[in-house]
Design an enzyme around this catalytic site. Structure first.
Site, PDB file in Angstrom:
ATOM      1  N   THR A 109       9.604  -6.053   0.831  1.00  0.00           N
ATOM      2  CA  THR A 109       9.673  -5.782  -0.604  1.00  0.00           C
ATOM      3  C   THR A 109       9.705  -7.156  -1.263  1.00  0.00           C
ATOM      4  O   THR A 109      10.511  -7.998  -0.871  1.00  0.00           O
ATOM      5  CB  THR A 109      10.962  -5.009  -0.960  1.00  0.00           C
ATOM      6  OG1 THR A 109      11.043  -3.846  -0.140  1.00  0.00           O
ATOM      7  CG2 THR A 109      11.002  -4.622  -2.423  1.00  0.00           C
TER       8      THR A 109
ATOM      9  N   GLN B 262       3.630   6.181   6.554  1.00  0.00           N
ATOM     10  CA  GLN B 262       4.436   7.035   5.677  1.00  0.00           C
ATOM     11  C   GLN B 262       4.118   8.513   5.854  1.00  0.00           C
ATOM     12  O   GLN B 262       5.032   9.349   5.970  1.00  0.00           O
ATOM     13  CB  GLN B 262       4.187   6.608   4.221  1.00  0.00           C
ATOM     14  CG  GLN B 262       5.089   7.289   3.198  1.00  0.00           C
ATOM     15  CD  GLN B 262       4.860   6.742   1.779  1.00  0.00           C
ATOM     16  OE1 GLN B 262       4.141   5.771   1.571  1.00  0.00           O
ATOM     17  NE2 GLN B 262       5.486   7.370   0.800  1.00  0.00           N
TER      18      GLN B 262
ATOM     19  N   GLU C 222      -3.039   5.810  -5.827  1.00  0.00           N
ATOM     20  CA  GLU C 222      -3.422   6.554  -7.025  1.00  0.00           C
ATOM     21  C   GLU C 222      -4.694   5.991  -7.654  1.00  0.00           C
ATOM     22  O   GLU C 222      -5.556   6.734  -8.093  1.00  0.00           O
ATOM     23  CB  GLU C 222      -2.284   6.488  -8.048  1.00  0.00           C
ATOM     24  CG  GLU C 222      -1.008   7.172  -7.602  1.00  0.00           C
ATOM     25  CD  GLU C 222       0.190   6.747  -8.421  1.00  0.00           C
ATOM     26  OE1 GLU C 222       0.873   5.776  -8.012  1.00  0.00           O
ATOM     27  OE2 GLU C 222       0.445   7.356  -9.478  1.00  0.00           O
TER      28      GLU C 222
ATOM     29  N   GLU D  70       6.447  -2.058  -9.400  1.00  0.00           N
ATOM     30  CA  GLU D  70       7.746  -1.558  -9.855  1.00  0.00           C
ATOM     31  C   GLU D  70       8.492  -2.661 -10.593  1.00  0.00           C
ATOM     32  O   GLU D  70       8.114  -3.832 -10.549  1.00  0.00           O
ATOM     33  CB  GLU D  70       8.620  -1.138  -8.654  1.00  0.00           C
ATOM     34  CG  GLU D  70       8.019  -0.069  -7.775  1.00  0.00           C
ATOM     35  CD  GLU D  70       9.017   0.562  -6.815  1.00  0.00           C
ATOM     36  OE1 GLU D  70      10.248   0.360  -6.993  1.00  0.00           O
ATOM     37  OE2 GLU D  70       8.579   1.272  -5.896  1.00  0.00           O
TER      38      GLU D  70
ATOM     39  N   GLU E 205       3.145  -1.235  -4.524  1.00  0.00           N
ATOM     40  CA  GLU E 205       3.663  -0.369  -5.576  1.00  0.00           C
ATOM     41  C   GLU E 205       4.205  -1.276  -6.663  1.00  0.00           C
ATOM     42  O   GLU E 205       5.074  -2.114  -6.414  1.00  0.00           O
ATOM     43  CB  GLU E 205       4.741   0.586  -5.056  1.00  0.00           C
ATOM     44  CG  GLU E 205       4.162   1.665  -4.142  1.00  0.00           C
ATOM     45  CD  GLU E 205       5.119   2.833  -3.863  1.00  0.00           C
ATOM     46  OE1 GLU E 205       6.330   2.694  -4.118  1.00  0.00           O
ATOM     47  OE2 GLU E 205       4.630   3.884  -3.393  1.00  0.00           O
TER      48      GLU E 205
ATOM     49  N   HIS F 288       3.479   9.157 -11.715  1.00  0.00           N
ATOM     50  CA  HIS F 288       3.361   8.799 -10.296  1.00  0.00           C
ATOM     51  C   HIS F 288       3.767   9.981  -9.410  1.00  0.00           C
ATOM     52  O   HIS F 288       3.060  10.338  -8.474  1.00  0.00           O
ATOM     53  CB  HIS F 288       4.246   7.589  -9.980  1.00  0.00           C
ATOM     54  CG  HIS F 288       4.350   7.264  -8.524  1.00  0.00           C
ATOM     55  ND1 HIS F 288       3.274   6.810  -7.773  1.00  0.00           N
ATOM     56  CD2 HIS F 288       5.398   7.345  -7.660  1.00  0.00           C
ATOM     57  CE1 HIS F 288       3.668   6.624  -6.515  1.00  0.00           C
ATOM     58  NE2 HIS F 288       4.946   6.944  -6.413  1.00  0.00           N
TER      59      HIS F 288
ATOM     60  N   ARG G 152       0.654   3.566   3.961  1.00  0.00           N
ATOM     61  CA  ARG G 152       0.496   5.000   3.673  1.00  0.00           C
ATOM     62  C   ARG G 152       0.286   5.855   4.911  1.00  0.00           C
ATOM     63  O   ARG G 152       0.675   7.023   4.935  1.00  0.00           O
ATOM     64  CB  ARG G 152      -0.659   5.220   2.705  1.00  0.00           C
ATOM     65  CG  ARG G 152      -0.529   4.492   1.376  1.00  0.00           C
ATOM     66  CD  ARG G 152       0.705   4.904   0.611  1.00  0.00           C
ATOM     67  NE  ARG G 152       0.812   4.177  -0.665  1.00  0.00           N
ATOM     68  CZ  ARG G 152       1.893   4.199  -1.427  1.00  0.00           C
ATOM     69  NH1 ARG G 152       2.975   4.885  -1.057  1.00  0.00           N
ATOM     70  NH2 ARG G 152       1.918   3.531  -2.556  1.00  0.00           N
TER      71      ARG G 152
ATOM     72  N   ASP H 264       6.885  -2.930  -3.973  1.00  0.00           N
ATOM     73  CA  ASP H 264       7.389  -2.116  -2.867  1.00  0.00           C
ATOM     74  C   ASP H 264       6.225  -1.856  -1.899  1.00  0.00           C
ATOM     75  O   ASP H 264       5.605  -0.797  -1.916  1.00  0.00           O
ATOM     76  CB  ASP H 264       7.932  -0.799  -3.447  1.00  0.00           C
ATOM     77  CG  ASP H 264       8.489   0.128  -2.389  1.00  0.00           C
ATOM     78  OD1 ASP H 264       8.900  -0.370  -1.330  1.00  0.00           O
ATOM     79  OD2 ASP H 264       8.509   1.350  -2.629  1.00  0.00           O
TER      80      ASP H 264
ATOM     81  N   ASP I 209      15.778   2.629  -4.205  1.00  0.00           N
ATOM     82  CA  ASP I 209      14.510   2.741  -4.909  1.00  0.00           C
ATOM     83  C   ASP I 209      14.418   4.131  -5.534  1.00  0.00           C
ATOM     84  O   ASP I 209      14.573   5.136  -4.840  1.00  0.00           O
ATOM     85  CB  ASP I 209      13.354   2.503  -3.938  1.00  0.00           C
ATOM     86  CG  ASP I 209      12.104   2.042  -4.664  1.00  0.00           C
ATOM     87  OD1 ASP I 209      12.209   1.592  -5.824  1.00  0.00           O
ATOM     88  OD2 ASP I 209      11.015   2.135  -4.075  1.00  0.00           O
TER      89      ASP I 209
ATOM     90  N   LYS J 124       7.971   1.431   4.551  1.00  0.00           N
ATOM     91  CA  LYS J 124       8.390   0.652   3.386  1.00  0.00           C
ATOM     92  C   LYS J 124       9.219  -0.572   3.766  1.00  0.00           C
ATOM     93  O   LYS J 124       9.191  -1.571   3.059  1.00  0.00           O
ATOM     94  CB  LYS J 124       9.281   1.529   2.488  1.00  0.00           C
ATOM     95  CG  LYS J 124       8.620   2.789   1.976  1.00  0.00           C
ATOM     96  CD  LYS J 124       7.872   2.517   0.696  1.00  0.00           C
ATOM     97  CE  LYS J 124       7.477   3.805   0.015  1.00  0.00           C
ATOM     98  NZ  LYS J 124       6.885   3.529  -1.309  1.00  0.00           N
TER      99      LYS J 124
END
Lengths: 430, 430
Positions: free
Chosen positions: B266, B249, B372, B210, B208, B142, B246, B242, B135, B262
């Site tokens: 996925t 993480q 975000e 992607e 996420e 970002h 948080r 993804d 990844d 993560k």
């Protein structure tokens, strides 16, 4: 079911040298190719490789539930899929067949010719098709050394380190078998005093002395593995050299971790020593303070007394042993690593490889990397050929060795070797 | 060889709705299972799935060098192994066969019955057996947003970010196909004000947005890939979610990068849209300053104008579109990512998946993650059903969509969906 293969009184009718890593109590599993280009799954006793496919075809595994072609494979994955009970039945049977007291196979000279190979007449291949590769970071001494060098001694261990077995995902495609030569990698680095990153061959190629374990399918996506059950899913262990380019690593690693600094190559030893074979060498792991969270708690002796060694052999010169260490010093156990890995529901698969992280002891000569042994290159190592080493030079062969020994039996892993070749860029002339 | 399949004048004799992602100019590849339990490789036009194995058996790929069983597989890996020339020949042939001007297949009603399925009567499966998953982290917006939130606005981008496409290895085993439900993960976190890490279900599950690309074998271990050649090895692209936790993480990621935050899941979209199909939508990528090192320099239009969208659909409620963004804003191109990945000799394999990293634009509504979009939860999103979201709630379905459109043709990726289920621990009562 008893692990009768481990009986220390057993002797084999095959000759085994006193210091061999492969007495009849070992019975590791691997894949090899014969000089007649036949690929088979095999085991090893002394300096003999044993063709298990041929042995199976001759009927010697009768009574064990195995498909006809289970050993006629170029990887152990299907056999691993058969589960722990079958691994144990097969290993016990092999020990029986090669036991000096048993004439069943010993007297069948025609059969023996078919199944037995001199170890120098075969070539070892990758034992498993590796699914995912995760590398942990479970030596407190290593993490402390690295933290001291890159941050400061006061805050060497990050706050999370004592609470969880830190790890990250590695690259499966570049895992190779012992003996395969490794190219010094090209890459970006940012040398001290430079204003821009520079591109070229890494100047700080290092080894990392690790061990790895290989799993069967353990859980479905979304399910955890209770730590008490983790050992059911670990097939065996290998030596592992996590080749590292320290200059590339220093420049790239924040904030996502090591990437190109590591994924140019990882070398593993060819014979997978089963967890059953390692049972007699189980020992207590270091006391954990603070006490880990309940999902990481497991009673009993959960580490293994495995003596480890790293040597550097320059081209055409004698080797120098640069590290002597022991797996038992690892702070986090393989069972904690696996329980942690799956606690979020991540599914553990057949043929996955899990590295321990660099194995460093508490004394200078027991560190598992040149980074630590030479303290970032500030204390070069004197080699037996008169040369010095800060990191690895082109032409050097790195040799890892490991074995367990009690007052009765020694079993080991053989060697995990790799020679570093000169860097080469596609624009270079041949 | 011309990509005749892309001819915008083509129309199919199969009905295609005006806003379909799958006109005859798309011809993506996927794997599906029919209601009769037949697994096959297929393509899609409009709302029809086409069984390529049946089409091949009926002789419609005559003249193209394909093995008899190339489409009778449960993954596309062997077809990908055939290389770019073959991918193009097959795609061009399919376009010809379904072209309104061509009666060859159109008039064979018996054949049509054999090869055609209503899209609602089949189930899509994972299109490839994924080897390694990497990844990247290639959106400047970002990386800047995350850096601003977790460090400070002045030093949001780390020094290496503008010099190399930062990336890390992900987990292959937990990559799932669109539609598969995802469990909220358990794990360790360290809430503000706490003195000890706590264990429990993640409270901050995020998506996420992607895209990912899938490769063929590209290089041998130890060899680089010149950036000019990288596109020969990219088969196609998919949407990729993804999933991220948080809170896990934040506690685990230093110093080795994201891991359990993560690897619980996925999700990818089921139809691989080929790079050939995407050619008409190539656009310039953002200007790079500083100029990258030579191995990362490539002339031409190397990004793709792909309009992207993320929506949240609460259980039994209407969806809310929470992000509208575009792939073309990515700072590092897929060609730079692949050249960088192999510059150290890391070998790129068949079926590898390479994620772009979260795709965030420069305006608030164009960010590719809840982290975000809600600025760490400080600006909750108002949903169409009246509820609010800081992160993802149990029962929410995340839907990613993507398509390219010029004045002539729209081609797209369909949907990449996943519903978040309540966390479940093995000690919980059923």
């Amino acid at each position: 079911m008893k692990i009768t293969a481990n009986d220390p009184k057993r002797k084999s009718w095959l000759k085994v040298n006193k210091n061999s890593d492969f007495p009849i109590q070992n019975i590791p599993f691997g894949v090899f190719i014969t000089k007649n280009d036949i690929v088979t799954i095999g085991t090893r006793i002394g300096d003999y490789a044993i063709d298990l496919a041929a042995l199976h075809q001759l009927g010697y595994f009768e009574g064990i539930p195995l498909t006809d072609d289970i050993f006629m494979q170029d990887t152990l994955n299907d056999f691993i899929d058969d589960g722990r009970k079958t691994w144990r039945l097969v290993r016990n049977r092999i020990a029986d067949l090669f036991d000096n007291e048993n004439t069943k196979l010993k007297d069948q000279s025609k059969h023996i010719v078919e199944i037995l190979f001199d170890i120098n007449e075969i070539e070892m291949l990758m034992p498993v098709a590796i699914g995912d590769f995760t590398d942990f970071y479970s030596s407190k001494e290593h993490a402390t050394n690295v933290g001291t060098m890159f941050r400061d001694a006061e805050n060497a261990l990050l706050p999370n380190w004592l609470h969880l077995p830190a790890g990250y995902h590695g690259r499966s495609s570049s895992i190779v078998i012992s003996g395969k030569k490794i190219r010094r990698p090209y890459g970006q680095s940012f040398p001290k005093g430079s204003k821009q990153p520079v591109f070229g061959p890494s100047k700080l190629v290092d080894f990392e002395l690790e061990m790895g374990f290989i799993t069967s399918v353990a859980n479905k996506l979304g399910k955890q593995i209770p730590i008490e059950e983790t050992e059911d899913y670990i097939f065996g262990m290998v030596l592992l050299n996590d080749w590292s380019a320290r200059d590339i690593q220093a420049w790239e690693y924040a904030p996502l971790g090591p990437f190109l600094a590591k994924n140019f190559a990882t070398t593993i030893s060819p014979w997978i020593v089963t967890m059953d074979a390692l049972q007699p060498y189980r020992v207590e792991s270091p006391k954990q303070d603070p006490k880990p969270l309940p999902y990481l708690q497991l009673e009993g002796n959960n580490s293994y007394d495995i003596k480890l060694q790293a040597a550097i052999k320059p081209k055409k010169e004698v080797e120098t042993i640069v590290s002597n260490t022991n797996f038992k010093s690892m702070y986090w156990t393989i069972y904690q690593q696996l329980a942690h890995h799956a606690v979020n529901g991540c599914n553990i698969s057949n043929g996955d490889l899990y590295g321990s992280g660099t194995i460093s002891g508490s004394t200078e000569g027991s560190y598992g990397s040149m980074l630590e042994l030479t303290w970032k290159g500030t204390k070069p190592i004197k080699m037996n050929d008169g040369s010095k080493r800060k990191f690895i030079k082109d032409g050097d062969t790195i040799i890892l060795r490991g074995y367990c020994k009690n007052d009765k039996i020694r079993i080991g892993f053989g060697e995990c070797k790799g020679k570093l070749r000169k860097a080469k860029y596609f624009k270079d002339k041949e």
